[in-house]
Design a protein around this motif. Structure first.
Motif, mmCIF file in Angstrom:
data_model
loop_
_atom_site.group_PDB
_atom_site.id
_atom_site.type_symbol
_atom_site.label_atom_id
_atom_site.label_comp_id
_atom_site.label_asym_id
_atom_site.label_seq_id
_atom_site.Cartn_x
_atom_site.Cartn_y
_atom_site.Cartn_z
ATOM 1 N N TYR A 13 4.960 -1.113 -0.645
ATOM 2 C CA TYR A 13 4.967 0.421 -0.370
ATOM 3 C C TYR A 13 3.581 0.819 0.043
ATOM 4 C CZ TYR A 13 2.049 4.344 -3.102
ATOM 5 O OH TYR A 13 2.061 5.263 -3.002
ATOM 6 N N THR A 14 4.343 2.016 0.670
ATOM 7 C CA THR A 14 3.901 2.614 2.206
ATOM 8 C C THR A 14 3.229 3.890 1.317
ATOM 9 O OG1 THR A 14 5.803 1.958 3.776
ATOM 10 C CG2 THR A 14 3.869 3.948 3.976
ATOM 11 N N ASN A 16 0.466 7.391 2.702
ATOM 12 C CA ASN A 16 -0.029 8.785 3.375
ATOM 13 C C ASN A 16 -0.198 7.931 4.558
ATOM 14 O OD1 ASN A 16 1.466 10.148 1.314
ATOM 15 N ND2 ASN A 16 -0.705 10.832 1.172
ATOM 16 N N SER A 60 7.946 6.044 -1.583
ATOM 17 C CA SER A 60 7.371 5.220 -1.258
ATOM 18 C C SER A 60 7.310 3.561 -1.357
ATOM 19 C CB SER A 60 5.419 4.782 -1.522
ATOM 20 O OG SER A 60 4.703 6.614 -1.351
#
Length: 68
Positions: A13-14, A16, A60
């Motif tokens: 999970y990336t 912002n 994401s």
């Protein structure tokens, strides 16, 4: 609809801000006509365990490693 991830897969999970967390898919199941995932978050800021229904279409989240 076929699920994108399988039990044992590791996803990334990336956020912002560019930071990342890993999560392990611990269960894939159908609920109310849709696919859901039970996941366990890894890392220092781990969120613990939760059930998520939006992994398949969340931009994401990407596959990090396939489970065996």
């Amino acid at each position: 609809m076929k699920n994108k991830y399988n039990q044992g897969d590791i996803a990334q999970y990336t956020y912002n801000d560019g930071s990342r967390d890993l999560l392990v898919i611990t269960e894939v199941f159908e609920h109310l006509g849709g696919m859901r995932y039970a996941v366990h978050w890894l890392g220092e800021d781990a969120k613990g365990r939760c059930k998520i229904s939006t992994l398949d279409d969340n931009l994401s989240v990407t596959l990090y490693a396939r489970g065996q």
